[in-house]
Design an enzyme around this catalytic site. Structure first.
Site, PDB file in Angstrom:
ATOM      1  N   SER A 155       2.835  -1.947  10.515  1.00  0.00           N
ATOM      2  CA  SER A 155       4.274  -1.976  10.850  1.00  0.00           C
ATOM      3  C   SER A 155       4.955  -3.305  10.535  1.00  0.00           C
ATOM      4  O   SER A 155       5.857  -3.722  11.254  1.00  0.00           O
ATOM      5  CB  SER A 155       4.487  -1.602  12.322  1.00  0.00           C
ATOM      6  OG  SER A 155       4.087  -0.264  12.544  1.00  0.00           O
ATOM      7  N   GLY A 176       2.669  -0.999   4.381  1.00  0.00           N
ATOM      8  CA  GLY A 176       2.749   0.407   4.009  1.00  0.00           C
ATOM      9  C   GLY A 176       4.204   0.829   3.859  1.00  0.00           C
ATOM     10  O   GLY A 176       4.839   0.620   2.821  1.00  0.00           O
ATOM     11  N   GLY A 177       4.752   1.418   4.918  1.00  0.00           N
ATOM     12  CA  GLY A 177       6.101   1.983   4.879  1.00  0.00           C
ATOM     13  C   GLY A 177       7.156   1.084   4.260  1.00  0.00           C
ATOM     14  O   GLY A 177       7.936   1.527   3.396  1.00  0.00           O
ATOM     15  N   GLY A 180       1.964   2.428  10.833  1.00  0.00           N
ATOM     16  CA  GLY A 180       2.973   3.489  10.724  1.00  0.00           C
ATOM     17  C   GLY A 180       3.623   3.879  12.038  1.00  0.00           C
ATOM     18  O   GLY A 180       4.291   4.908  12.117  1.00  0.00           O
ATOM     19  N   GLU A 182      -5.831  -4.736  10.396  1.00  0.00           N
ATOM     20  CA  GLU A 182      -4.824  -3.717  10.663  1.00  0.00           C
ATOM     21  C   GLU A 182      -5.206  -2.938  11.921  1.00  0.00           C
ATOM     22  O   GLU A 182      -6.039  -2.008  11.849  1.00  0.00           O
ATOM     23  CB  GLU A 182      -4.726  -2.738   9.496  1.00  0.00           C
ATOM     24  CG  GLU A 182      -4.287  -3.382   8.200  1.00  0.00           C
ATOM     25  CD  GLU A 182      -3.660  -2.359   7.250  1.00  0.00           C
ATOM     26  OE1 GLU A 182      -2.526  -2.579   6.832  1.00  0.00           O
ATOM     27  OE2 GLU A 182      -4.298  -1.337   6.951  1.00  0.00           O
ATOM     28  N   HIS A 225      -9.688   1.173   4.369  1.00  0.00           N
ATOM     29  CA  HIS A 225      -8.454   1.355   5.143  1.00  0.00           C
ATOM     30  C   HIS A 225      -8.742   2.313   6.300  1.00  0.00           C
ATOM     31  O   HIS A 225      -9.574   3.223   6.150  1.00  0.00           O
ATOM     32  CB  HIS A 225      -7.362   1.914   4.224  1.00  0.00           C
ATOM     33  CG  HIS A 225      -6.032   1.975   4.902  1.00  0.00           C
ATOM     34  ND1 HIS A 225      -5.692   2.997   5.745  1.00  0.00           N
ATOM     35  CD2 HIS A 225      -4.978   1.121   4.886  1.00  0.00           C
ATOM     36  CE1 HIS A 225      -4.468   2.766   6.224  1.00  0.00           C
ATOM     37  NE2 HIS A 225      -4.021   1.639   5.718  1.00  0.00           N
ATOM     38  N   GLU A 258      -7.293   4.822   7.353  1.00  0.00           N
ATOM     39  CA  GLU A 258      -7.148   6.246   6.994  1.00  0.00           C
ATOM     40  C   GLU A 258      -8.385   6.728   6.231  1.00  0.00           C
ATOM     41  O   GLU A 258      -8.805   7.880   6.380  1.00  0.00           O
ATOM     42  CB  GLU A 258      -5.858   6.447   6.182  1.00  0.00           C
ATOM     43  CG  GLU A 258      -4.628   6.349   7.075  1.00  0.00           C
ATOM     44  CD  GLU A 258      -3.382   5.785   6.411  1.00  0.00           C
ATOM     45  OE1 GLU A 258      -3.282   5.815   5.176  1.00  0.00           O
ATOM     46  OE2 GLU A 258      -2.499   5.302   7.156  1.00  0.00           O
ATOM     47  N   ASN A 297       0.878  -1.172   0.000  1.00  0.00           N
ATOM     48  CA  ASN A 297       0.000   0.000   0.000  1.00  0.00           C
ATOM     49  C   ASN A 297       0.918   1.226   0.000  1.00  0.00           C
ATOM     50  O   ASN A 297       1.463   1.591   1.033  1.00  0.00           O
ATOM     51  CB  ASN A 297      -0.881  -0.031   1.260  1.00  0.00           C
ATOM     52  CG  ASN A 297      -1.732   1.220   1.409  1.00  0.00           C
ATOM     53  OD1 ASN A 297      -1.818   2.029   0.486  1.00  0.00           O
ATOM     54  ND2 ASN A 297      -2.354   1.381   2.565  1.00  0.00           N
ATOM     55  N   TRP A 298       1.069   1.822  -1.165  1.00  0.00           N
ATOM     56  CA  TRP A 298       1.993   2.965  -1.286  1.00  0.00           C
ATOM     57  C   TRP A 298       1.389   4.260  -0.735  1.00  0.00           C
ATOM     58  O   TRP A 298       2.057   5.280  -0.670  1.00  0.00           O
ATOM     59  CB  TRP A 298       2.393   3.176  -2.749  1.00  0.00           C
ATOM     60  CG  TRP A 298       3.420   2.209  -3.244  1.00  0.00           C
ATOM     61  CD1 TRP A 298       4.027   1.212  -2.520  1.00  0.00           C
ATOM     62  CD2 TRP A 298       3.977   2.137  -4.566  1.00  0.00           C
ATOM     63  NE1 TRP A 298       4.920   0.533  -3.309  1.00  0.00           N
ATOM     64  CE2 TRP A 298       4.909   1.074  -4.569  1.00  0.00           C
ATOM     65  CE3 TRP A 298       3.768   2.854  -5.741  1.00  0.00           C
ATOM     66  CZ2 TRP A 298       5.647   0.728  -5.707  1.00  0.00           C
ATOM     67  CZ3 TRP A 298       4.491   2.511  -6.876  1.00  0.00           C
ATOM     68  CH2 TRP A 298       5.421   1.466  -6.860  1.00  0.00           C
ATOM     69  N   LYS A 299       0.093   4.231  -0.427  1.00  0.00           N
ATOM     70  CA  LYS A 299      -0.599   5.434   0.045  1.00  0.00           C
ATOM     71  C   LYS A 299      -0.363   6.583  -0.958  1.00  0.00           C
ATOM     72  O   LYS A 299      -0.285   6.327  -2.154  1.00  0.00           O
ATOM     73  CB  LYS A 299      -0.156   5.776   1.469  1.00  0.00           C
ATOM     74  CG  LYS A 299      -0.285   4.546   2.390  1.00  0.00           C
ATOM     75  CD  LYS A 299      -0.206   4.837   3.841  1.00  0.00           C
ATOM     76  CE  LYS A 299      -0.382   3.518   4.596  1.00  0.00           C
ATOM     77  NZ  LYS A 299      -0.405   3.671   6.034  1.00  0.00           N
TER      78      LYS A 299
HETATM   79  P1  PGA Z   1       2.505   0.417   7.723  1.00  0.00           P
HETATM   80  O1  PGA Z   1       1.101   0.661   6.988  1.00  0.00           O
HETATM   81  O2  PGA Z   1       3.060  -0.882   7.202  1.00  0.00           O
HETATM   82  O3  PGA Z   1       3.338   1.615   7.347  1.00  0.00           O
HETATM   83  O4  PGA Z   1       2.223   0.349   9.187  1.00  0.00           O
HETATM   84  C1  PGA Z   1       0.199  -0.391   6.766  1.00  0.00           C
HETATM   85  C2  PGA Z   1      -1.051   0.114   6.107  1.00  0.00           C
HETATM   86  O5  PGA Z   1      -1.484   1.253   6.427  1.00  0.00           O
HETATM   87  O6  PGA Z   1      -1.651  -0.565   5.259  1.00  0.00           O
END
Ligand code: PGA
Length: 247
Positions: free
Chosen positions: A210, A231-232, A170, A164, A94, A96, A8-10
């Site tokens: 994470s 994500g990250g 994050g 999640e 998600h 967010e 997930n590159w956001k």
């Molecule tokens: P993260 O993000 O790996 O940076 O914690 C995961 C996500 O939001 O899908």
């Protein structure tokens, strides 16, 4: 079951990131028959990445979509439009999207049905907040999210769930392995109520929050963990592929 490793590159990436699928293949050593590798970039990169991933095992997905096919919905994109440019997956609900853009379980359920109708595989996200976990409400919150954001009419064979915990996204924090295992087992049970035990057993339940190469192996080895949403650590192909190599 084939593992699914999803990036997930956001809201990150430019056109120069079209080299990433090829770069991923340089680091990817696992057997692609055992791992489904998916990258979900921002919308503007989808066509370029679909093109760039043709000769690789990487599939491309989106991070959101609307539930209507077309019309006066300024700023939205339909699942048919995503499908037309070659996306195969779509992340929905998600945390967010739920918190910053006020998406409800009912919205997510409509989006999931529309996505499948357009031939996309929805990855529906669920997860509790820190306060909800501390109060002992995590099971109840996630159970309710599954019951309300995963409609019965979905084809179970074309659906994944991502667990999640909001407080793990994050932050570098992750639940204990016991807590992840217990929640995935709980989610499997909730899916069983909807689709029957046998069918629920075939739905991928991904862990996200994470995930890094250093901890991925133990998480991916848990019984009801069928992959990861990252994500990250998915922005660099070396670490994204390192996780896929452990799946
Ligand atoms: P993260 O993000 O790996 O940076 O914690 C995961 C996500 O939001 O899908």
């Amino acid at each position: 079951m084939k593992s699914m490793i999803v990036a997930n590159w956001k809201m990150n990436g430019g056109l120069d990131w079209r080299t990433k699928p090829a770069e991923f293949m340089d680091y990817f050593e696992n057997d692609q028959r055992h791992v489904e590798c998916v990258i979900c970039p921002p919308f503007h990169l989808i066509p370029a990445l679909v093109d760039a991933s043709r000769k690789t095992c990487v599939k491309i997905g989106a991070q959101n979509c609307y539930f209507e096919t077309n019309g006066a919905f300024t700023g939205e994109i339909s699942p048919q439009m995503l499908s037309e440019v070659g996306a195969k997956y779509v992340i929905l609900g998600h945390s967010e999207r739920r918190s910053l853009f006020h998406e409800t379980d009912a919205d997510i359920a409509k989006k999931a049905l529309a996505a499948q109708e357009a031939g996309l595989h929805p990855i529906i996200c669920v997860g509790e907040s820190q306060g909800e976990r501390e109060n002992g409400d995590a099971d109840e919150v996630v159970g309710a999210q599954i019951q309300s954001s995963v409609p019965k009419g979905l084809q179970h064979g074309q659906l994944s769930i991502a667990y999640e915990p909001v407080w793990a996204i994050g932050t570098g924090l992750t639940p204990t392995l016991e807590d992840i295992a217990a929640m995935h087992d709980h989610i499997r049970g909730e899916l069983g109520k909807k689709f029957g035990e046998l069918n629920a057993g075939k739905i991928h339940i991904l862990y996200g929050g994470s995930v890094k190469p250093s901890i991925a192996k133990e998480i991916l080895a848990l019984e009801d963990v069928n992959g990861a949403l990252i994500g990250g650590a998915s922005l660099e192909m070396e670490s994204f592929a390192a996780i896929a190599n452990l799946a």
